[in-house]
Design a protein around this motif. Sequence first.
Motif, mmCIF file in Angstrom:
data_model
loop_
_atom_site.group_PDB
_atom_site.id
_atom_site.type_symbol
_atom_site.label_atom_id
_atom_site.label_comp_id
_atom_site.label_asym_id
_atom_site.label_seq_id
_atom_site.Cartn_x
_atom_site.Cartn_y
_atom_site.Cartn_z
ATOM 1 N N VAL A 226 0.841 -1.203 0.000
ATOM 2 C CA VAL A 226 0.000 0.000 0.000
ATOM 3 C C VAL A 226 0.872 1.248 0.000
ATOM 4 O O VAL A 226 0.599 2.225 -0.715
ATOM 5 C CB VAL A 226 -0.951 -0.022 1.215
ATOM 6 N N GLN A 227 1.942 1.231 0.807
ATOM 7 C CA GLN A 227 2.852 2.379 0.845
ATOM 8 C C GLN A 227 3.535 2.580 -0.500
ATOM 9 O O GLN A 227 3.706 3.713 -0.973
ATOM 10 C CB GLN A 227 3.906 2.160 1.936
ATOM 11 N N GLY A 228 3.942 1.464 -1.139
ATOM 12 C CA GLY A 228 4.580 1.565 -2.451
ATOM 13 C C GLY A 228 3.634 2.129 -3.501
ATOM 14 O O GLY A 228 4.043 2.939 -4.347
ATOM 15 N N CYS A 229 2.377 1.707 -3.460
ATOM 16 C CA CYS A 229 1.398 2.249 -4.402
ATOM 17 C C CYS A 229 1.239 3.754 -4.227
ATOM 18 O O CYS A 229 1.102 4.499 -5.208
ATOM 19 C CB CYS A 229 0.051 1.548 -4.203
ATOM 20 N N CYS A 230 1.283 4.189 -2.996
ATOM 21 C CA CYS A 230 1.187 5.625 -2.722
ATOM 22 C C CYS A 230 2.400 6.379 -3.259
ATOM 23 O O CYS A 230 2.276 7.481 -3.811
ATOM 24 C CB CYS A 230 1.030 5.851 -1.226
ATOM 25 N N LEU A 231 3.590 5.778 -3.119
ATOM 26 C CA LEU A 231 4.817 6.430 -3.563
ATOM 27 C C LEU A 231 4.889 6.561 -5.079
ATOM 28 O O LEU A 231 5.444 7.539 -5.601
ATOM 29 C CB LEU A 231 6.037 5.664 -3.043
ATOM 30 N N VAL A 232 4.351 5.572 -5.801
ATOM 31 C CA VAL A 232 4.403 5.647 -7.266
ATOM 32 C C VAL A 232 3.235 6.441 -7.843
ATOM 33 O O VAL A 232 3.175 6.676 -9.056
ATOM 34 C CB VAL A 232 4.441 4.236 -7.884
ATOM 35 N N GLY A 233 2.300 6.833 -7.000
ATOM 36 C CA GLY A 233 1.194 7.658 -7.470
ATOM 37 C C GLY A 233 -0.049 6.900 -7.883
ATOM 38 O O GLY A 233 -0.901 7.453 -8.616
ATOM 39 N N TYR A 234 -0.210 5.663 -7.412
ATOM 40 C CA TYR A 234 -1.410 4.896 -7.745
ATOM 41 C C TYR A 234 -2.588 5.429 -6.922
ATOM 42 O O TYR A 234 -2.503 5.527 -5.688
ATOM 43 C CB TYR A 234 -1.178 3.412 -7.454
ATOM 44 N N SER A 235 -3.688 5.746 -7.590
ATOM 45 C CA SER A 235 -4.826 6.384 -6.911
ATOM 46 C C SER A 235 -5.961 5.422 -6.602
ATOM 47 O O SER A 235 -6.965 5.835 -6.005
ATOM 48 C CB SER A 235 -5.369 7.534 -7.775
ATOM 49 N N GLY A 236 -5.821 4.159 -6.973
ATOM 50 C CA GLY A 236 -6.891 3.203 -6.733
ATOM 51 C C GLY A 236 -6.836 2.621 -5.329
ATOM 52 O O GLY A 236 -6.052 3.058 -4.467
ATOM 53 N N ASP A 237 -7.655 1.598 -5.102
ATOM 54 C CA ASP A 237 -7.707 0.919 -3.804
ATOM 55 C C ASP A 237 -6.556 -0.091 -3.732
ATOM 56 O O ASP A 237 -6.628 -1.180 -4.299
ATOM 57 C CB ASP A 237 -9.055 0.221 -3.640
ATOM 58 N N ALA A 238 -5.496 0.300 -3.036
ATOM 59 C CA ALA A 238 -4.293 -0.547 -2.990
ATOM 60 C C ALA A 238 -4.541 -1.838 -2.228
ATOM 61 O O ALA A 238 -4.013 -2.890 -2.599
ATOM 62 C CB ALA A 238 -3.137 0.235 -2.359
ATOM 63 N N LYS A 239 -5.313 -1.789 -1.157
ATOM 64 C CA LYS A 239 -5.599 -3.010 -0.404
ATOM 65 C C LYS A 239 -6.413 -3.995 -1.245
ATOM 66 O O LYS A 239 -6.178 -5.210 -1.199
ATOM 67 C CB LYS A 239 -6.348 -2.673 0.884
ATOM 68 N N ARG A 240 -7.353 -3.485 -1.987
ATOM 69 C CA ARG A 240 -8.135 -4.336 -2.883
ATOM 70 C C ARG A 240 -7.246 -4.937 -3.967
ATOM 71 O O ARG A 240 -7.357 -6.115 -4.295
ATOM 72 C CB ARG A 240 -9.260 -3.505 -3.511
#
Length: 289
Positions: A130-144
């Motif tokens: 989830v943290q990595g998704c935030c760092l790369v700029g992913y705006s979707g539901d990372a946990k999903r």
Amino acid sequence: TAFREEISLDTSPDEFRKLLRRTFGSIYAGWITYLDVAQAGNVPMGRVPQGTFVTRAKAVGVAGNVKNLFKSLDVAGKGFVTLEDLDPETSAAVSSLLACCKEKHVSLVMAWQAAFDLCKRGSVGEEEFVQGCCLVGYSGDAKRLFKLLRPEAGRYFLQLADLGPEAAAQARGLKSALPQTAAQNALAPKQQQQQQQQRGRLEGKTTAARGVASSCSTGRRSDRNPSPMGSSRSADAARSAGRTSLLAETASSRQKRAERRPHSAGPRLVHRCGSRSEVSVAVQATPRT
């Protein structure tokens, strides 16, 4: 096969998706590890033709009219199915994540190292993902998305290869490219010191062995080829010792002859006559009284 599980004759796309989840952990895992693999000919990745789909669907456990299942998925009549046909949600989420990784870090492996696998373990848990998704700029539901990607039911971590074929290809070269861990970095100076000590001991033994060999060879050369100065000195000493011995022997012999000679009263004169008839007259001086 070991994962074969037959389902009803009237197989629907939903039942097929459930089968993939039970067998592979997720639809995406079943797609990248079993359905969308290398094809014969010029078939690009991401497309599964009808014949390949029917064969692999039967192998995974689908019974009955598999062609009807294919037609239910290939609504547009393209002649092949894609991940978007099978699972639109996962297809859109994965495409968005991969696009963010490439835009931020050029390649998937660089994004994995810089944003996800910060501890360099080769795998990440849900929080790290989830943290990595935030760092790369992913705006979707990372946990999903984490649940949609995991290749085994209940598995609590993801690896780079779980992101898809492109990521799996880059992951094969990741092990050799990974930097040393903190523990390896801490051990490196000790290992270098041990290697230096070992080299020093070996050099010391080699130097000592060379010294012994050199002294032995020098001794043999001196025995075979004595120096001129040493030879002349030895010759002079031998001649001097010979003269001393000769003088000593001469003096000793003279002394012994003198001791053996009888003491006479005086000089003795003997006169022989010229002829045999003549009587030899010996005049002996009488000693003085």
